[in-house]
Scaffold this active site. Sequence first.
Site, PDB file in Angstrom:
ATOM      1  N   GLY A 104       0.834  -1.211   0.000  1.00  0.00           N
ATOM      2  CA  GLY A 104       0.000   0.000   0.000  1.00  0.00           C
ATOM      3  C   GLY A 104       0.863   1.252   0.000  1.00  0.00           C
ATOM      4  N   GLY A 160      -1.163   7.670   1.172  1.00  0.00           N
ATOM      5  CA  GLY A 160      -1.313   7.810   2.616  1.00  0.00           C
ATOM      6  C   GLY A 160      -0.100   7.407   3.441  1.00  0.00           C
ATOM      7  N   SER A 185      -5.426  -0.891  13.813  1.00  0.00           N
ATOM      8  CA  SER A 185      -6.198   0.329  14.045  1.00  0.00           C
ATOM      9  C   SER A 185      -6.742   0.323  15.464  1.00  0.00           C
ATOM     10  CB  SER A 185      -7.364   0.391  13.058  1.00  0.00           C
ATOM     11  OG  SER A 185      -8.294   1.370  13.481  1.00  0.00           O
ATOM     12  N   TYR A 196     -14.455  -3.942   9.453  1.00  0.00           N
ATOM     13  CA  TYR A 196     -13.124  -3.320   9.574  1.00  0.00           C
ATOM     14  C   TYR A 196     -12.529  -3.617  10.951  1.00  0.00           C
ATOM     15  CZ  TYR A 196      -9.515   0.352   9.397  1.00  0.00           C
ATOM     16  OH  TYR A 196      -8.319   1.038   9.404  1.00  0.00           O
TER      17      TYR A 196
END
Length: 278
Positions: free
Chosen positions: A4, A8, A133, A158
């Site tokens: 990724g 970001g 997270s 999530y």
Amino acid sequence: MVTGATSGIGKATALELARMGATVVMVSRDRARGEAVQSEIKTKSGNDNVELLLADLSSQASIRQLAENFQQRYTQLHVLNNNAGVYMFSRQETVDGLEMTFAVNQLAPFLLTNLLLKVLKAGAPARIVNVSSGMHESAKIDMDDLQSKKRYTFMSAYGQSKLALVMFTYELARRLEGTGVTTNCLHPGFVATNIGQSGVGPAGRAVVKFIFSNFGISPEEGAKTSIYLATSPDVEGVTGKYFVKSIPKRSAAITYDESLQRQLWDECAKLVNLPVKV
Ligand SMILES: NC(=O)c1ccc[n+]([C@@H]2O[C@H](COP(=O)([O-])OP(=O)(O)OC[C@H]3O[C@@H](n4cnc5c(N)ncnc54)[C@H](OP(=O)(O)O)[C@@H]3O)[C@@H](O)[C@H]2O)c1
């Protein structure tokens, strides 16, 4: 290796690692986006050793190809940053028929890490850094419904995937004891990135963008804990921990349940067709 790395937190992490002089292997699912960021990172860092490998982390065949491609080029890996992640507003399935959030956020790190263990051990001391997270804290894990078939909300899917990633990190840390390979996970903060913008209509995208860009910290700030865990001498030998703002924190109580960690490992191994004992 940073997954990724096109956007970001991953992009900011890859840039900083390149600035520090590392050979950085960026993973992107899109050649054009990948090449644009690769050239930006080379220019900004002055480091030419920035390579691009293509992989769609929602596809197990693509992950296997990525691990193969990496091992054809390199015999050692010193840092694996499992950073790529998605936040899907509606339930979608991957080419392998698995729920997208769980596949990209948990099964991809699980499979990629296991496939790269040989080169990580060869590169020891080596570090695996998993981007979880803080949303894992209020999440539940339903071992009978890891695919969120019975109930899907973007928050529950999530949260479950990020809870699983913490539990995977702890189980992996135990399995890697004595190998010189450490693994930790982290919450990067609330960061102004592109997260949550795919799979929503233009209005939804505008709302998500507004919230993240007005209330989030910068990607550079959000990348700090990943970079700390990947490079700092302070965490040499530290393993099986959850970090927030570069400080070890207790994660949700359930993440420390070792029998659940093992059960999750076995379920994930089945879902990615790896032998349960890897
Ligand atoms: N932003 C936050 O507030 C926050 C908070 C807690 C945790 N996190 C976690 O931080 C990590 C990085 O997210 P971010 O906030 O930087 O979001 P982002 O800007 O959307 O970046 C996500 C990255 O993952 C890649 N990716 C997504 N699906 C992929 C797939 N199937 N195959 C290959 N690559 C894929 C994206 O590639 P494309 O460029 O091709 O889309 C992008 O490079 C994620 O794990 C996220 O869950 C973020």
